[in-house]
Structures are given as C-alpha cells and as structure tokens.
Design a protein around this motif. Structure first.
Motif, PDB file in Angstrom:
ATOM      1  N   MET A 288     -50.676  40.675 -43.511  1.00  0.00           N
ATOM      2  CA  MET A 288     -50.447  41.593 -44.616  1.00  0.00           C
ATOM      3  C   MET A 288     -49.974  40.813 -45.839  1.00  0.00           C
ATOM      4  SD  MET A 288     -51.408  44.450 -43.462  1.00  0.00           S
ATOM      5  CE  MET A 288     -50.906  45.430 -44.892  1.00  0.00           C
ATOM      6  N   LEU A 289     -50.414  41.259 -46.996  1.00  0.00           N
ATOM      7  CA  LEU A 289     -50.077  40.582 -48.251  1.00  0.00           C
ATOM      8  C   LEU A 289     -49.527  41.601 -49.242  1.00  0.00           C
ATOM      9  CD1 LEU A 289     -53.293  38.393 -48.589  1.00  0.00           C
ATOM     10  CD2 LEU A 289     -51.039  37.613 -47.866  1.00  0.00           C
ATOM     11  N   PRO A 290     -48.506  41.212 -50.008  1.00  0.00           N
ATOM     12  CA  PRO A 290     -47.997  42.127 -51.031  1.00  0.00           C
ATOM     13  C   PRO A 290     -48.990  42.225 -52.192  1.00  0.00           C
ATOM     14  CG  PRO A 290     -46.886  40.022 -51.190  1.00  0.00           C
ATOM     15  CD  PRO A 290     -47.751  39.941 -49.968  1.00  0.00           C
ATOM     16  N   TRP A 291     -48.816  43.247 -52.992  1.00  0.00           N
ATOM     17  CA  TRP A 291     -49.690  43.400 -54.148  1.00  0.00           C
ATOM     18  C   TRP A 291     -49.459  42.262 -55.129  1.00  0.00           C
ATOM     19  CZ3 TRP A 291     -53.775  46.334 -54.153  1.00  0.00           C
ATOM     20  CH2 TRP A 291     -54.474  46.542 -55.350  1.00  0.00           C
ATOM     21  N   PHE A 292     -50.458  41.964 -55.896  1.00  0.00           N
ATOM     22  CA  PHE A 292     -50.415  40.826 -56.809  1.00  0.00           C
ATOM     23  C   PHE A 292     -49.211  40.941 -57.757  1.00  0.00           C
ATOM     24  CE2 PHE A 292     -54.860  41.708 -55.734  1.00  0.00           C
ATOM     25  CZ  PHE A 292     -55.203  40.518 -55.127  1.00  0.00           C
TER      26      PHE A 292
ATOM     27  N   GLN B 154     -40.946  48.672 -58.839  1.00  0.00           N
ATOM     28  CA  GLN B 154     -42.258  49.142 -59.307  1.00  0.00           C
ATOM     29  C   GLN B 154     -43.396  48.420 -58.595  1.00  0.00           C
ATOM     30  OE1 GLN B 154     -42.754  51.740 -61.271  1.00  0.00           O
ATOM     31  NE2 GLN B 154     -40.533  52.040 -61.439  1.00  0.00           N
ATOM     32  N   GLN B 155     -43.180  47.150 -58.290  1.00  0.00           N
ATOM     33  CA  GLN B 155     -44.224  46.409 -57.565  1.00  0.00           C
ATOM     34  C   GLN B 155     -44.383  46.927 -56.134  1.00  0.00           C
ATOM     35  OE1 GLN B 155     -46.006  44.534 -60.280  1.00  0.00           O
ATOM     36  NE2 GLN B 155     -46.405  43.619 -58.291  1.00  0.00           N
ATOM     37  N   GLU B 156     -43.264  47.282 -55.528  1.00  0.00           N
ATOM     38  CA  GLU B 156     -43.324  47.754 -54.141  1.00  0.00           C
ATOM     39  C   GLU B 156     -43.908  49.157 -54.024  1.00  0.00           C
ATOM     40  OE1 GLU B 156     -39.334  47.257 -52.778  1.00  0.00           O
ATOM     41  OE2 GLU B 156     -39.665  45.172 -52.141  1.00  0.00           O
ATOM     42  N   ARG B 157     -44.061  49.845 -55.136  1.00  0.00           N
ATOM     43  CA  ARG B 157     -44.732  51.144 -55.123  1.00  0.00           C
ATOM     44  C   ARG B 157     -46.248  50.991 -54.993  1.00  0.00           C
ATOM     45  NH1 ARG B 157     -42.209  55.003 -59.763  1.00  0.00           N
ATOM     46  NH2 ARG B 157     -43.540  56.488 -58.640  1.00  0.00           N
TER      47      ARG B 157
ATOM     48  N   LEU C 289     -64.557  40.619 -39.384  1.00  0.00           N
ATOM     49  CA  LEU C 289     -63.629  40.446 -40.507  1.00  0.00           C
ATOM     50  C   LEU C 289     -63.025  41.805 -40.827  1.00  0.00           C
ATOM     51  CD1 LEU C 289     -62.450  38.638 -42.760  1.00  0.00           C
ATOM     52  CD2 LEU C 289     -64.416  39.296 -44.170  1.00  0.00           C
ATOM     53  N   MET C 290     -61.674  41.855 -40.899  1.00  0.00           N
ATOM     54  CA  MET C 290     -60.994  43.135 -41.086  1.00  0.00           C
ATOM     55  C   MET C 290     -60.239  43.142 -42.413  1.00  0.00           C
ATOM     56  SD  MET C 290     -59.495  43.920 -37.274  1.00  0.00           S
ATOM     57  CE  MET C 290     -58.474  42.457 -37.302  1.00  0.00           C
ATOM     58  N   LEU C 291     -60.153  44.287 -43.024  1.00  0.00           N
ATOM     59  CA  LEU C 291     -59.401  44.508 -44.259  1.00  0.00           C
ATOM     60  C   LEU C 291     -58.502  45.717 -44.052  1.00  0.00           C
ATOM     61  CD1 LEU C 291     -58.882  43.738 -47.224  1.00  0.00           C
ATOM     62  CD2 LEU C 291     -60.702  45.348 -47.856  1.00  0.00           C
ATOM     63  N   SER C 292     -57.204  45.553 -44.353  1.00  0.00           N
ATOM     64  CA  SER C 292     -56.238  46.639 -44.165  1.00  0.00           C
ATOM     65  C   SER C 292     -55.633  47.008 -45.510  1.00  0.00           C
ATOM     66  CB  SER C 292     -55.141  46.201 -43.192  1.00  0.00           C
ATOM     67  OG  SER C 292     -54.154  47.197 -43.070  1.00  0.00           O
ATOM     68  N   LEU C 293     -55.312  48.263 -45.709  1.00  0.00           N
ATOM     69  CA  LEU C 293     -54.725  48.753 -46.952  1.00  0.00           C
ATOM     70  C   LEU C 293     -53.677  49.815 -46.619  1.00  0.00           C
ATOM     71  CD1 LEU C 293     -54.956  48.448 -50.056  1.00  0.00           C
ATOM     72  CD2 LEU C 293     -56.469  50.449 -50.027  1.00  0.00           C
ATOM     73  N   LYS C 294     -52.431  49.581 -47.095  1.00  0.00           N
ATOM     74  CA  LYS C 294     -51.355  50.553 -46.919  1.00  0.00           C
ATOM     75  C   LYS C 294     -51.032  51.161 -48.278  1.00  0.00           C
ATOM     76  CE  LYS C 294     -49.091  48.477 -42.898  1.00  0.00           C
ATOM     77  NZ  LYS C 294     -47.808  47.939 -42.360  1.00  0.00           N
ATOM     78  N   VAL C 295     -51.230  52.454 -48.384  1.00  0.00           N
ATOM     79  CA  VAL C 295     -51.020  53.151 -49.653  1.00  0.00           C
ATOM     80  C   VAL C 295     -49.778  54.028 -49.528  1.00  0.00           C
ATOM     81  CG1 VAL C 295     -52.002  54.720 -51.348  1.00  0.00           C
ATOM     82  CG2 VAL C 295     -53.491  53.139 -50.079  1.00  0.00           C
ATOM     83  N   PRO C 296     -48.759  53.803 -50.384  1.00  0.00           N
ATOM     84  CA  PRO C 296     -47.553  54.648 -50.344  1.00  0.00           C
ATOM     85  C   PRO C 296     -47.828  56.011 -50.992  1.00  0.00           C
ATOM     86  CG  PRO C 296     -47.333  53.009 -52.070  1.00  0.00           C
ATOM     87  CD  PRO C 296     -48.625  52.711 -51.377  1.00  0.00           C
ATOM     88  N   LEU C 297     -48.130  56.990 -50.180  1.00  0.00           N
ATOM     89  CA  LEU C 297     -48.433  58.321 -50.707  1.00  0.00           C
ATOM     90  C   LEU C 297     -47.167  59.067 -51.126  1.00  0.00           C
ATOM     91  CD1 LEU C 297     -51.162  59.431 -48.135  1.00  0.00           C
ATOM     92  CD2 LEU C 297     -51.486  58.464 -50.420  1.00  0.00           C
ATOM     93  N   PHE C 298     -46.037  58.740 -50.513  1.00  0.00           N
ATOM     94  CA  PHE C 298     -44.782  59.424 -50.819  1.00  0.00           C
ATOM     95  C   PHE C 298     -43.865  58.453 -51.574  1.00  0.00           C
ATOM     96  CE2 PHE C 298     -46.545  61.027 -46.847  1.00  0.00           C
ATOM     97  CZ  PHE C 298     -46.741  62.366 -47.178  1.00  0.00           C
ATOM     98  N   ASN C 299     -43.677  58.702 -52.864  1.00  0.00           N
ATOM     99  CA  ASN C 299     -42.940  57.779 -53.725  1.00  0.00           C
ATOM    100  C   ASN C 299     -41.498  58.210 -53.997  1.00  0.00           C
ATOM    101  OD1 ASN C 299     -44.958  55.832 -54.163  1.00  0.00           O
ATOM    102  ND2 ASN C 299     -45.978  57.195 -55.647  1.00  0.00           N
TER     103      ASN C 299
END
Length: 428
Positions: free
Chosen positions: A111-115, A276-279, A308-318
C-alpha cells in the motif's frame, strides 16, 4: 599611649593616601573605565565557564536533548512506507472436478500513501523537532539565569562576610583604644564590655552568613551536577557600571518563549496539511502467483498464472478528518491567545526589571552618600580622642550605621545584577 600613637600614625597614613588620591582625581573616569572593562572581562569569563559547565552537565538539559533526538528520529519514521502484505494459500481439500485446480497461491501487496503524503508527514515531524529544539533553548536560558542569580547571591554573602571581618577587626582596634582610655580615665570598663559584646554579635552574624553561603554553593553545584561542597571562585569586587545597558522592549519579539508559540503554530499547520493529505485515497500495487496442477485441459505450455493487482482505499466517511480540522483551528486560536498572554507577562517582567534595576542604583548611590557622612562623623568622634574623653557608645552607634550602610550597598549591587540577569533573559 602606645595605642594612641598607633592610631595617630594610621590617621596620618590615611591623610597621605588621600593626598595621593588627589593626584589621580583628574583621570578618575579613565581609570574607572579601564578597571570596569578588565573586571567585566574576568567576571564574564568566570560566569560563562560556569554556565557552559551547567549546560553540559545538567541532567534536565541532557534529558531534553535526548527527547529532541527521539523527536528528530521521527522524521525518518515518517518517510517509511506501510508494511508489505504477503499471503500464501495452499489447497487443503481438492474437490473432484475435471478442470485444473490450484496447488497454492502466493501474493504480495504494497500500500502507498497518496502523492505528497509522505512529504507532509516529514514536514510535520520536522516541525515537532523544531519546537523541541526551542524548548531546549528556553531551558538553557533559564538555567543560565539560575546560575547567574546564584552566583550574584554568593557574591553578596561573600562580600558581607568580608565587611563583617573588617568591622570585627575595627572593633578590636576600638577595644584596644578603650582599654587604653580606661587606664588614663578617658573610657569606662562598661564601654569595653559593650565593644566586646558587639564583636560577639558580628561573629555570630558572620557564622550565619557562612552557613547561608554553603547552602547557596550547594545549590549552584547542584545546577552544575557536581559535589555539593565543591568550591566556586567568586569575584572579590562587583561594581556598578557607569551607564546602564539599554534593553528595548521590541527585543521581546525574539525571546525563545514567544518563538516557541510560532513553532507550535507552524506544527499545527503541518498537522492540518497532513490531515488533508490523509483524506485522499490510498492505493497499492501487488502481484499474485498461482501454481496449478497439470491437466489435459491446459493446452498452453504455461500452466501457472501471474496477476498484477491494483488496490484503492477510498475514505467515504470524512467525519474524523473534518473533526481533526476543527480541532486544529481551535488549537491555533488557543496558541495565539496564549502567546499574547505570555507576551504581556514578559512585558510586565521587563518593566519591573528595569524599575528594580534603577531602584538598586538609587539605593547604591544613597548608601554611598550615607557611608561618606558616617565616615566623617566617625572621624570627628575619633578626633576627640586626641583632645579628651571619647564616648565609645557613640562610636558603636556610628559603627552600626556604617555596617548597615555597607550591607545595604552590597544588597543593592546584588539586586542590580539580579535584575540585569533577568533583562538578559528577557531580551536575547
């Protein structure tokens, strides 16, 4: 009459010294400036040496430096990535099917944090380290103020003991004169006894001051983290400068106690940037290898699979991040108010220190005048010894005044330098 002749010789020597002093009176200012410069240099060297030793050996400073190093190390921690996830699966029970089955599968996911998130974490950790370094600077300045304060108090105790020694010796001279006066009918035995009682009182006062000195010395040695009975070299004479050092109130703006609030405010800013980045979404990449059993249904020469796999975690509840933003805003407002309160407090301390320093100079000047007048009164009394009977009760009264004036003058010098040290702390 031997004692009387001795006294007359002393008086003549004093008059001779007064004549010599008159020769140099025109260059008084030059001599005083040279003396003060040389004295200030020696005093500064001794004090600076004690302060540097305190900074090096004081356990509280060492503890704060270790804490700072631990805070600074968090910068490296903030630059790290989350743990890589590995999964291994083995087919424990195989169903009876005609299609080929997997023997086992192995996958790895990172897992990688957003840029920009890692940079925000590093900036936040760096801001905390900066605030911690300011705390060390404040602690060092407070320690230096404490060392200076104890040093000047030790000077006062030492100087007062010397004054008491001089007055005890002087009372011994008066006692000899009184004994001689008893022989020739110029004094009474009661006066001799009063002189001896006064000497005993001064001896007691000197012993008390010595005990205070030892306790104060132990306190300073504790700041230096060394044995309590270690002797400390104190200057013999501490004179007031001709002109007071100017301390403009604008200098408070760079006091570390106020700069620390700026660092804390900046760290809250960085905390909000990180928030804000962690959102933003988190993403990851990975690989999965599947080992399959042989089967006639597989016509290709490659029976195993690699995905090859790609994962995405989207914070729907802010809601947590929105709450953190509100907390950061409130914390910044609190810091701004707290800084203003502290600034006002420092301004009050600055004004009080200036006023007390001026009071100490006024007191010093007053005691200097009083001492000169008391000295003239004593000379008049002793002059009567040459022509007739001397009242040693009056001598004791004048001597007590002289002692009180000298003690107060030493206190004035001590108070002056204590307030000077406070101003040095307030205005870097």
């Amino acid at each position: 009459m031997k004692h009387l002749q001795k006294f007359i010789r002393i008086a003549a020597a004093n008059r001779h010294r007064s004549c010599l002093s008159a020769v140099f009176i025109r260059n008084k200012r030059l001599w005083l400036i040279v003396f003060l410069l040389l004295y200030a240099l020696g005093q500064a060297q001794e004090l600076n040496q004690l302060i540097k030793e305190a900074w090096t050996n004081n356990p509280e400073i060492q503890q704060m430096e270790y804490q700072y190093q631990g805070t600074a190390e968090k910068i490296n921690e903030a630059n790290s990535l989350p743990s890589t996830e590995f999964n291994v699966g083995v087919m424990a029970v195989k169903p009876e099917m005609n299609m080929p089955m997997a023997n086992f599968r192995v996958s790895a996911m990172q897992m990688l944090p957003w840029f920009g998130t890692r940079d925000a974490r590093k900036a936040y950790a760096s801001s905390l380290a900066d605030a911690s370094s300011i705390s060390i600077a404040i602690a060092k300045r407070k320690l230096a103020l404490s060392v200076r304060s104890l040093y000047y108090q030790l000077y006062a105790l030492q100087a007062q003991q010397k004054v008491l020694n001089n007055h005890i010796d002087l009372l011994g001279t008066y006692e000899e004169m009184a004994l001689t006066g008893v022989e020739v009918g110029k004094a009474s035995a009661v006066e001799v006894l009063r002189l001896q009682i006064r000497q005993n009182e001064l001896e007691q006062q000197k012993a008390i001051l010595q005990q205070e000195y030892q306790g104060m010395q132990a306190g300073l040695n504790a700041q230096l983290n060394r044995a309590a009975n270690t002797s400390i070299l104190i200057v013999d004479t501490l004179a007031l400068p001709e002109q007071d050092t100017t301390y403009a109130i604008d200098g408070l703006a760079v006091n570390p106690e106020l700069l620390q609030y700026d660092k804390w405010y900046a760290s809250v800013n960085q905390a909000e940037t990180l928030n804000q980045q962690e959102r933003k979404p988190k993403w990851g990449i990975g690989l999965e290898y599947i080992n399959q059993e042989d089967s006639p249904m597989i016509t290709s020469k490659h029976k195993d699979m690699l995905m090859l796999m790609l994962s995405l975690k989207v914070p729907l509840f802010n809601a947590p991040h929105a709450s953190k933003t509100k907390q950061n805003q409130l914390q910044q407002q609190a810091l701004a108010s707290e800084k203003q309160v502290r600034h006002n407090r420092l301004k009050s301390l600055w004004a009080q220190a200036l006023a007390k320093r001026e009071q100490a100079r006024i007191s010093y000047t007053t005691q200097q005048k009083n001492l000169a007048q008391a000295e003239r009164a004593m000379q008049i009394l002793l002059k009567s010894y040459e022509t007739g009977r001397i009242d040693f009760n009056d001598v004791l009264d004048i001597q007590a005044l002289q002692l009180d004036f000298e003690m107060q003058q030493i206190e004035s010098v001590k108070n002056y330098y204590l307030e000077q040290a406070q101003l040095n702390y307030l205005i870097p």
